[in-house]
Design a protein around this motif. Structure first.
Motif, PDB file in Angstrom:
ATOM      1  N   LYS A   1       4.846   6.879 -10.240  1.00 21.14           N
ATOM      2  CA  LYS A   1       5.348   5.928 -11.251  1.00 21.14           C
ATOM      3  C   LYS A   1       4.754   4.543 -11.019  1.00 21.14           C
ATOM      4  CE  LYS A   1       9.764   7.607 -12.884  1.00 21.14           C
ATOM      5  NZ  LYS A   1      11.201   7.342 -12.963  1.00 21.14           N
ATOM      6  N   PHE A   2       4.706   4.137  -9.756  1.00 19.71           N
ATOM      7  CA  PHE A   2       4.145   2.829  -9.426  1.00 19.71           C
ATOM      8  C   PHE A   2       2.678   2.757  -9.839  1.00 19.71           C
ATOM      9  CE2 PHE A   2       2.045  -0.151  -6.557  1.00 19.71           C
ATOM     10  CZ  PHE A   2       2.809  -1.286  -6.764  1.00 19.71           C
ATOM     11  N   ILE A   3       1.927   3.799  -9.534  1.00 21.23           N
ATOM     12  CA  ILE A   3       0.510   3.831  -9.902  1.00 21.23           C
ATOM     13  C   ILE A   3       0.348   3.772 -11.416  1.00 21.23           C
ATOM     14  CG2 ILE A   3      -1.588   5.256  -9.885  1.00 21.23           C
ATOM     15  CD1 ILE A   3      -0.706   6.290  -7.132  1.00 21.23           C
ATOM     16  N   SER A   4       1.186   4.490 -12.133  1.00 25.04           N
ATOM     17  CA  SER A   4       1.065   4.479 -13.600  1.00 25.04           C
ATOM     18  C   SER A   4       1.380   3.096 -14.174  1.00 25.04           C
ATOM     19  CB  SER A   4       1.960   5.544 -14.226  1.00 25.04           C
ATOM     20  OG  SER A   4       3.317   5.240 -14.024  1.00 25.04           O
ATOM     21  N   ILE A   5       2.296   2.365 -13.553  1.00 24.71           N
ATOM     22  CA  ILE A   5       2.597   1.002 -14.014  1.00 24.71           C
ATOM     23  C   ILE A   5       1.413   0.085 -13.728  1.00 24.71           C
ATOM     24  CG2 ILE A   5       4.037  -1.034 -13.577  1.00 24.71           C
ATOM     25  CD1 ILE A   5       6.368   0.940 -13.053  1.00 24.71           C
ATOM     26  N   ILE A   6       0.872   0.169 -12.521  1.00 24.81           N
ATOM     27  CA  ILE A   6      -0.227  -0.712 -12.127  1.00 24.81           C
ATOM     28  C   ILE A   6      -1.495  -0.444 -12.940  1.00 24.81           C
ATOM     29  CG2 ILE A   6      -1.776  -1.323 -10.188  1.00 24.81           C
ATOM     30  CD1 ILE A   6       1.100  -2.455 -10.026  1.00 24.81           C
TER      31      ILE A   6
ATOM     32  N   PRO B   1      -2.558  -0.046 -19.231  1.00 23.90           N
ATOM     33  CA  PRO B   1      -3.042  -1.191 -20.016  1.00 23.90           C
ATOM     34  C   PRO B   1      -1.931  -1.821 -20.868  1.00 23.90           C
ATOM     35  CG  PRO B   1      -3.822   0.866 -20.975  1.00 23.90           C
ATOM     36  CD  PRO B   1      -3.096   1.220 -19.708  1.00 23.90           C
ATOM     37  N   GLU B   2      -0.824  -1.104 -21.006  1.00 21.41           N
ATOM     38  CA  GLU B   2       0.279  -1.607 -21.821  1.00 21.41           C
ATOM     39  C   GLU B   2       1.153  -2.625 -21.085  1.00 21.41           C
ATOM     40  OE1 GLU B   2       2.330   1.893 -23.088  1.00 21.41           O
ATOM     41  OE2 GLU B   2       0.619   2.640 -24.212  1.00 21.41           O
ATOM     42  N   VAL B   3       1.106  -2.626 -19.766  1.00 21.94           N
ATOM     43  CA  VAL B   3       1.890  -3.565 -18.966  1.00 21.94           C
ATOM     44  C   VAL B   3       1.042  -4.812 -18.723  1.00 21.94           C
ATOM     45  CG1 VAL B   3       3.093  -3.911 -16.768  1.00 21.94           C
ATOM     46  CG2 VAL B   3       3.103  -1.657 -17.854  1.00 21.94           C
ATOM     47  N   ALA B   4       1.634  -5.967 -18.969  1.00 24.36           N
ATOM     48  CA  ALA B   4       0.916  -7.231 -18.799  1.00 24.36           C
ATOM     49  C   ALA B   4       0.535  -7.447 -17.337  1.00 24.36           C
ATOM     50  CB  ALA B   4       1.780  -8.389 -19.285  1.00 24.36           C
ATOM     51  N   ASP B   5      -0.615  -8.071 -17.130  1.00 23.58           N
ATOM     52  CA  ASP B   5      -1.097  -8.329 -15.769  1.00 23.58           C
ATOM     53  C   ASP B   5      -0.105  -9.173 -14.974  1.00 23.58           C
ATOM     54  OD1 ASP B   5      -3.396  -6.857 -16.180  1.00 23.58           O
ATOM     55  OD2 ASP B   5      -4.594  -8.588 -16.787  1.00 23.58           O
ATOM     56  N   ASN B   6       0.530 -10.142 -15.628  1.00 24.38           N
ATOM     57  CA  ASN B   6       1.515 -10.983 -14.935  1.00 24.38           C
ATOM     58  C   ASN B   6       2.699 -10.158 -14.449  1.00 24.38           C
ATOM     59  OD1 ASN B   6      -0.067 -13.186 -15.438  1.00 24.38           O
ATOM     60  ND2 ASN B   6       1.147 -13.932 -17.162  1.00 24.38           N
TER      61      ASN B   6
ATOM     62  N   SER C   1       0.821  -1.208   0.000  1.00 30.69           N
ATOM     63  CA  SER C   1       0.000   0.000   0.000  1.00 30.69           C
ATOM     64  C   SER C   1       0.856   1.260   0.000  1.00 30.69           C
ATOM     65  CB  SER C   1      -0.929  -0.020   1.212  1.00 30.69           C
ATOM     66  OG  SER C   1      -1.765   1.085   1.216  1.00 30.69           O
ATOM     67  N   SER C   2       1.975   1.216   0.705  1.00 25.93           N
ATOM     68  CA  SER C   2       2.856   2.386   0.739  1.00 25.93           C
ATOM     69  C   SER C   2       3.464   2.674  -0.630  1.00 25.93           C
ATOM     70  CB  SER C   2       3.952   2.208   1.790  1.00 25.93           C
ATOM     71  OG  SER C   2       4.813   1.154   1.435  1.00 25.93           O
ATOM     72  N   ALA C   3       3.589   1.651  -1.458  1.00 28.43           N
ATOM     73  CA  ALA C   3       4.119   1.863  -2.806  1.00 28.43           C
ATOM     74  C   ALA C   3       3.156   2.661  -3.674  1.00 28.43           C
ATOM     75  CB  ALA C   3       4.429   0.523  -3.471  1.00 28.43           C
ATOM     76  N   PHE C   4       1.889   2.650  -3.315  1.00 29.27           N
ATOM     77  CA  PHE C   4       0.893   3.382  -4.092  1.00 29.27           C
ATOM     78  C   PHE C   4       0.998   4.897  -3.900  1.00 29.27           C
ATOM     79  CE2 PHE C   4      -0.920  -0.736  -4.728  1.00 29.27           C
ATOM     80  CZ  PHE C   4      -1.646  -0.637  -5.900  1.00 29.27           C
ATOM     81  N   CYS C   5       1.899   5.340  -3.055  1.00 27.31           N
ATOM     82  CA  CYS C   5       2.152   6.782  -2.904  1.00 27.31           C
ATOM     83  C   CYS C   5       3.023   7.308  -4.043  1.00 27.31           C
ATOM     84  CB  CYS C   5       2.832   7.056  -1.561  1.00 27.31           C
ATOM     85  SG  CYS C   5       1.791   6.677  -0.153  1.00 27.31           S
TER      86      CYS C   5
ATOM     87  N   LEU D   1       5.643  -7.632 -10.034  1.00 27.21           N
ATOM     88  CA  LEU D   1       6.166  -6.421  -9.429  1.00 27.21           C
ATOM     89  C   LEU D   1       5.653  -6.264  -7.994  1.00 27.21           C
ATOM     90  CD1 LEU D   1       7.614  -3.655  -9.503  1.00 27.21           C
ATOM     91  CD2 LEU D   1       5.502  -2.706 -10.462  1.00 27.21           C
ATOM     92  N   ILE D   2       4.377  -6.475  -7.814  1.00 28.65           N
ATOM     93  CA  ILE D   2       3.787  -6.315  -6.478  1.00 28.65           C
ATOM     94  C   ILE D   2       4.333  -7.364  -5.515  1.00 28.65           C
ATOM     95  CG2 ILE D   2       1.625  -6.556  -5.177  1.00 28.65           C
ATOM     96  CD1 ILE D   2       0.284  -5.033  -7.486  1.00 28.65           C
ATOM     97  N   ILE D   3       4.422  -8.604  -5.951  1.00 30.54           N
ATOM     98  CA  ILE D   3       4.943  -9.666  -5.088  1.00 30.54           C
ATOM     99  C   ILE D   3       6.402  -9.411  -4.741  1.00 30.54           C
ATOM    100  CG2 ILE D   3       5.511 -12.125  -5.005  1.00 30.54           C
ATOM    101  CD1 ILE D   3       2.884 -12.635  -6.527  1.00 30.54           C
ATOM    102  N   SER D   4       7.148  -8.807  -5.662  1.00 30.78           N
ATOM    103  CA  SER D   4       8.572  -8.540  -5.397  1.00 30.78           C
ATOM    104  C   SER D   4       8.778  -7.486  -4.303  1.00 30.78           C
ATOM    105  CB  SER D   4       9.278  -8.098  -6.679  1.00 30.78           C
ATOM    106  OG  SER D   4       8.888  -6.790  -7.044  1.00 30.78           O
ATOM    107  N   LEU D   5       7.746  -6.703  -4.007  1.00 31.54           N
ATOM    108  CA  LEU D   5       7.856  -5.682  -2.967  1.00 31.54           C
ATOM    109  C   LEU D   5       7.869  -6.278  -1.561  1.00 31.54           C
ATOM    110  CD1 LEU D   5       5.309  -3.047  -4.333  1.00 31.54           C
ATOM    111  CD2 LEU D   5       7.804  -2.950  -4.463  1.00 31.54           C
TER     112      LEU D   5
END
Length: 159
Positions: A40-45, A48-53, A33-37, A58-62
């Motif tokens: 850049k992170f929000i724009s990646i998440i 639509p150009e970034v694959a869901d996988n 949740s802190s990454a959502f501040c 990326l999220i699991i790596s945090l």
């Protein structure tokens, strides 16, 4: 609407799990949740150009200690395109943990400055009355016409 969806996910996360597992999941969600501040992170998440996988990875790596349950939960959110709900889910899970532990946090809004001793006495009285652990802070605003106490998930008390 998102709050209702988040509550359903939190209910599923809590059901049948012990407090240690729930607290671990909560810690992981708070980290994410802190990454959502970060914009850049929000724009990646949300891109639509970034694959869901890739978003899921990326999220699991945090998170350092992601177990199978947590990874599957993040994958499910990725499949349903609901990764943007993670901060809302984290907040709701924290709320549910506080309810389970009978802990509440509140703010006393007043039109006069309150001493720490007075706030502590209010805290103590309400804690005894409602049989909960209550932690209060005070907020002074000169334009208020009356005092109000707001306690997270407990309601508003006007005086």
């Amino acid at each position: 609407m998102n709050d209702l969806v988040a509550k359903r996910y939190v209910k599923a996360l809590i059901d049948g799990r012990d407090n240690q597992v729930i607290n671990s999941i909560s810690g992981n969600l708070n980290t994410i949740s802190s990454a959502f501040c970060d914009e850049k992170f929000i724009s990646i998440i949300t891109s639509p150009e970034v694959a869901d996988n890739a978003k899921v990875d990326l999220i699991i790596s945090l998170v350092d200690s992601a177990d199978g349950i947590f990874k599957n939960f993040i994958k499910l959110l990725g499949e349903k395109r609901r990764l943007s709900l993670l901060p809302i889910i984290a907040k709701e899970l924290n709320t549910q943990i506080a309810k389970m532990n009978n802990n509440y946090i509140g703010v006393v809004y007043t039109n006069q400055v309150l001493s720490n001793d007075y706030v502590s006495s209010i805290e103590e009285q309400f804690s005894k009355k409602f049989n909960v652990k209550l932690s209060l802070t005070s907020s002074f605003t000169s334009h208020r016409t009356r005092s109000t106490m707001q306690v997270q998930n407990f309601g508003t008390i006007n005086r």
